[in-house]
Design an enzyme around this catalytic site. Structure first.
Site, PDB file in Angstrom:
ATOM      1  N   ASP A  53       0.791  -1.240   0.000  1.00 52.89           N
ATOM      2  CA  ASP A  53       0.000   0.000   0.000  1.00 52.89           C
ATOM      3  C   ASP A  53       0.821   1.288   0.000  1.00 52.89           C
ATOM      4  OD1 ASP A  53      -1.859  -2.003   0.317  1.00 52.89           O
ATOM      5  OD2 ASP A  53      -2.435  -1.456   2.345  1.00 52.89           O
ATOM      6  N   LYS A 116      -7.180  -4.139  -2.937  1.00 50.43           N
ATOM      7  CA  LYS A 116      -7.809  -4.832  -1.807  1.00 50.43           C
ATOM      8  C   LYS A 116      -8.586  -3.850  -0.949  1.00 50.43           C
ATOM      9  CE  LYS A 116      -3.693  -4.585   1.249  1.00 50.43           C
ATOM     10  NZ  LYS A 116      -4.210  -3.765   2.336  1.00 50.43           N
ATOM     11  N   CYS A 149      -1.885  -2.522   8.325  1.00 50.96           N
ATOM     12  CA  CYS A 149      -1.749  -3.515   7.251  1.00 50.96           C
ATOM     13  C   CYS A 149      -0.483  -4.358   7.371  1.00 50.96           C
ATOM     14  CB  CYS A 149      -1.801  -2.820   5.898  1.00 50.96           C
ATOM     15  SG  CYS A 149      -3.384  -1.967   5.597  1.00 50.96           S
TER      16      CYS A 149
END
Length: 228
Positions: A53, A116, A149
């Site tokens: 990310d 995602k 994450c």
């Protein structure tokens, strides 16, 4: 007095026995709760790079974001030189943008990039690709955010049997405090902390490796101050 002298050896032996039992119980409890120690010797033929990310919307918000981008680029170039697979995720790119342009430019051809909404990178596409690479047992993890994450990805991947190496100078969060506590939590869970140079030189192993010159040059590059 005679009774006391007769009982003394018994009391001493009994006390040692009780203390010993307590020590054994304590050791047993510790062995059940502490992660098993591992050397964590990286092997490029068994490793993959996961980039989590590193997206445009975070560019102006994340603590030391420039060092995360710089580190992800360096790790990507190193992984390519070492013939390691590179897997990338983007968290809800419709709202948060795609992977930053300068990182996208250096991704090896065929690198998997997955959108995602789950915080963990352990989504079907990533897990499926890793299953297609049964030789991969070690994962190098870089990106955002360390306490969300990165943490959840690590827990999921350790649970699936992978050895996870967190590249600490290429991971960050919005707040430094969250990043700091997350790194401690990751170690408690059994992850291994590393840095870009530590990991890349370990993956090369020696100065005769075909990728050594590339890795040596990457190590000499000027870079932003990291969150370390």
């Amino acid at each position: 007095m005679l009774t006391a002298r007769l009982l003394k050896p018994f009391l001493w032996t009994h006390t040692r026995s009780v203390v010993g039992q307590r020590s054994l119980r304590g050791a047993s409890f510790a062995s059940m709760t502490a992660p098993a120690p591992t050397l964590g010797k990286l092997d490029a033929s068994k490793s993959a790079l996961l980039i989590c990310d590193v997206q445009e919307r975070f560019r102006d918000n994340i603590y030391k974001m420039d060092s995360v981008i710089d580190g992800a680029i360096r790790l990507t170039k190193g992984a390519q030189a070492l013939n390691m697979p590179v897997l990338v995720t983007e968290q809800y790119p419709k709202a948060l943008g795609n992977t930053v342009a300068e990182l996208k430019e250096v991704l090896p051809e065929g690198s998997l990039v997955v959108a995602k909404t789950k915080f963990s990178m352990a989504v079907d596409e990533i897990v499926g690709r890793l299953q297609e690479l049964p030789q991969v047992k070690q994962l190098l993890l870089t990106g955002l955010e360390t306490h969300v994450c990165i943490l959840q990805t690590t827990l999921d991947m350790i649970e699936q049997g992978y050895e996870v190496h967190i590249i600490a100078d290429a991971c960050s969060s919005l707040r430094p405090g969250d990043r700091s506590v997350a790194l401690q939590r990751l170690v408690q869970a059994g992850a291994l902390l590393s840095t870009q140079e530590m990991a890349l030189f370990q993956l090369a192993g020696h100065s005769k490796h075909p990728a050594f010159k590339v890795i040596s040059a990457l190590a000499k590059e000027a870079r932003p101050e990291s969150a370390l």
